[in-house]
Motif scaffolding. Structure first.
Motif, PDB file in Angstrom:
ATOM      1  N   ARG A  51      -6.784   3.949   3.175  1.00 19.78           N
ATOM      2  CA  ARG A  51      -7.355   3.936   1.839  1.00 19.78           C
ATOM      3  C   ARG A  51      -7.318   2.545   1.257  1.00 19.78           C
ATOM      4  O   ARG A  51      -6.525   1.693   1.665  1.00 19.78           O
ATOM      5  CB  ARG A  51      -6.626   4.921   0.917  1.00 19.78           C
ATOM      6  CG  ARG A  51      -5.189   4.558   0.597  1.00 19.78           C
ATOM      7  CD  ARG A  51      -4.508   5.649  -0.220  1.00 19.78           C
ATOM      8  NE  ARG A  51      -3.162   5.253  -0.645  1.00 19.78           N
ATOM      9  CZ  ARG A  51      -2.899   4.606  -1.765  1.00 19.78           C
ATOM     10  NH1 ARG A  51      -3.881   4.265  -2.591  1.00 19.78           N
ATOM     11  NH2 ARG A  51      -1.665   4.288  -2.085  1.00 19.78           N
ATOM     12  N   CYS A  52      -8.205   2.309   0.302  1.00 22.90           N
ATOM     13  CA  CYS A  52      -8.246   1.062  -0.445  1.00 22.90           C
ATOM     14  C   CYS A  52      -8.288   1.468  -1.907  1.00 22.90           C
ATOM     15  O   CYS A  52      -9.342   1.858  -2.426  1.00 22.90           O
ATOM     16  CB  CYS A  52      -9.469   0.228  -0.052  1.00 22.90           C
ATOM     17  SG  CYS A  52      -9.482  -1.429  -0.727  1.00 22.90           S
ATOM     18  N   ASP A 104      -2.446   2.088   2.187  1.00 22.48           N
ATOM     19  CA  ASP A 104      -3.397   1.330   1.372  1.00 22.48           C
ATOM     20  C   ASP A 104      -3.545  -0.061   2.000  1.00 22.48           C
ATOM     21  O   ASP A 104      -2.567  -0.801   2.110  1.00 22.48           O
ATOM     22  CB  ASP A 104      -2.876   1.215  -0.065  1.00 22.48           C
ATOM     23  CG  ASP A 104      -3.917   0.641  -1.022  1.00 22.48           C
ATOM     24  OD1 ASP A 104      -4.867  -0.018  -0.545  1.00 22.48           O
ATOM     25  OD2 ASP A 104      -3.779   0.844  -2.237  1.00 22.48           O
ATOM     26  N   SER A 121      -5.447  -2.493   0.846  1.00 26.28           N
ATOM     27  CA  SER A 121      -5.962  -3.461  -0.132  1.00 26.28           C
ATOM     28  C   SER A 121      -5.294  -4.824   0.016  1.00 26.28           C
ATOM     29  O   SER A 121      -5.958  -5.860  -0.069  1.00 26.28           O
ATOM     30  CB  SER A 121      -5.737  -2.944  -1.553  1.00 26.28           C
ATOM     31  OG  SER A 121      -6.384  -1.709  -1.757  1.00 26.28           O
ATOM     32  N   SER A 134     -12.661 -11.258   3.217  1.00 23.00           N
ATOM     33  CA  SER A 134     -12.444  -9.964   2.578  1.00 23.00           C
ATOM     34  C   SER A 134     -13.752  -9.263   2.248  1.00 23.00           C
ATOM     35  O   SER A 134     -13.854  -8.042   2.369  1.00 23.00           O
ATOM     36  CB  SER A 134     -11.589 -10.132   1.316  1.00 23.00           C
ATOM     37  OG  SER A 134     -12.245 -10.971   0.390  1.00 23.00           O
ATOM     38  N   ARG A 136     -14.645  -5.612   3.641  1.00 24.52           N
ATOM     39  CA  ARG A 136     -14.916  -4.475   2.748  1.00 24.52           C
ATOM     40  C   ARG A 136     -16.273  -3.856   3.056  1.00 24.52           C
ATOM     41  O   ARG A 136     -16.430  -2.634   3.017  1.00 24.52           O
ATOM     42  CB  ARG A 136     -14.858  -4.936   1.289  1.00 24.52           C
ATOM     43  CG  ARG A 136     -13.428  -5.161   0.790  1.00 24.52           C
ATOM     44  CD  ARG A 136     -13.401  -5.512  -0.681  1.00 24.52           C
ATOM     45  NE  ARG A 136     -12.048  -5.718  -1.153  1.00 24.52           N
ATOM     46  CZ  ARG A 136     -11.233  -4.746  -1.534  1.00 24.52           C
ATOM     47  NH1 ARG A 136     -11.651  -3.494  -1.469  1.00 24.52           N
ATOM     48  NH2 ARG A 136     -10.011  -5.010  -1.957  1.00 24.52           N
TER      49      ARG A 136
END
Length: 372
Positions: free
Chosen positions: A28-29, A57, A59, A70, A74
């Motif tokens: 997850r992000c 996560d 992130s 990044s 993404r």
């Protein structure tokens, strides 16, 4: 007017746990969930890396400073978006991860030593070039360098020197294949003249004629010698353990190979950059020219140069390629993943495991535990 997109699916932490327990690989992000199960099944190296982060996560991995890739990461991740995590993504997930005691297990020998990194509390300042910092780590360096991160790194302050320390994978065949072909043809022509003799500098009575028919054997000899050089350099130079109190030897180790173990998926540092590679290649060329007749040493060198090209291309593929399961390259990739994440002091062969067999440094296969 275009119709509104359908609402995103919503998953509770318990639902995510059930999917992880069934063998899925979700990350997850923030509150956004991504299903990478299909991806990891076709990427044996990435599988170990991503399964270690399943439910977590990511992130911080994408946003840790400075992460110049990044946006691309993404965009790549978005294609696997499946929905959102219900509730507060920080409060509903313990330690920032959706955990499951029954999650699918992998071969312990393939399990990477990955952990979430607090970039602000790490032993180095990731906002600054790393090379000048690692020498101060002392006795903590060896453990730190073998805790890999999923981000690119910067080594130097100078933009020019930094650029020279990195390269794209295709620079290797573009630069070195033409040289290898030129040397091969040139020295074959010299051998074809019929006046090359081995040991002539020591004795004329027992010197050995080297006609053009010896070219294939000399070329293959160079290819095989490179595989040994590859092993020896990787084992005794790249994996030397610098003294804890030697600032400069720690720096030297990091710039030679430590940075690759710290950031094994930094694609700009997977093959040798042309400038440092030129220095090493020139050394071997001069060495062979000094101990052998020009055409003999040059032919052996040309074979060794092809061996180096194959080595660098295989190394890049082992990190980013998707070999067919059960193939030679698949087994090499599994072997190299274990070298990076579990057995750093064995498994030194890249293009072949022959010398690992010969010198007893092969990473032994471990039985997979049965999963109930």
């Amino acid at each position: 007017m275009a119709p509104a997109p359908p609402p995103a699916a919503s998953f509770s932490p318990a639902e995510v746990q059930r999917r992880l327990a069934a063998g899925a690989c979700w990350v997850r992000c923030g509150a956004r969930l991504y299903d990478l199960t299909g991806f990891v099944r076709h990427h044996p190296g990435g599988e170990q890396l991503l399964r270690a982060r399943a439910g977590q996560d990511v992130s911080a991995d994408l946003d840790g400073p400075p992460h110049r890739h990044s946006d691309n990461a993404r965009r790549w991740l978005e294609q696997y978006y499946v929905g959102d995590l219900q509730g507060d993504p920080q409060g509903s997930v313990e330690n920032g991860a959706v955990t499951s005691a029954g999650a699918q297990k992998t071969d312990p020998a393939m399990e990477p030593k990955l952990k979430a990194v607090d970039w602000d509390k790490d032993l180095v300042d990731w906002r600054k070039p790393l090379l000048w910092q690692v020498g101060h780590l002392g006795e903590k360096y060896d453990e730190w360098v073998h805790q890999p991160v999923t981000r690119p790194i910067r080594l130097f302050h100078s933009d020019l020197v930094e650029a020279l320390s990195k390269t794209v994978w295709y620079s290797v065949p573009v630069i070195w294949v033409p040289l290898m072909l030129y040397l091969s043809w040139s020295y074959y022509q010299t051998l074809a003249q019929g006046n090359v003799r081995l040991f002539a500098s020591f004795t004329t009575e027992y010197s050995v004629a080297m006609p053009e028919s010896t070219f294939p054997g000399l070329f293959v000899l160079g290819l095989l010698l490179w595989s040994l050089v590859e092993y020896l350099i990787h084992r005794f130079l790249f994996h030397m353990k610098p003294p804890n109190d030697s600032y400069y030897l720690i720096m030297l180790h990091f710039v030679m190979h430590g940075q690759h173990h710290k950031a094994p998926f930094d694609e700009s540092r997977l093959v040798f950059p042309p400038v440092p590679a030129s220095l090493v290649i020139a050394f071997f060329y001069v060495f062979l020219r000094l101990i052998l007749p020009e055409a003999v040493g040059g032919t052996v060198f040309a074979g060794g140069l092809l061996g180096y090209i194959i080595y660098d291309m295989i190394h890049y593929y082992l990190h980013f390629g998707s070999p067919h399961k059960g193939s030679y390259l698949y087994n090499l990739k599994a072997h190299h993943v274990k070298h990076h994440f579990a057995h750093q002091q064995s498994g030194f062969g890249i293009s072949t495991k022959f010398w690992d067999h010969f010198f007893h440094t092969l990473i032994l296969e471990e039985p997979h535990p049965k999963i109930q």
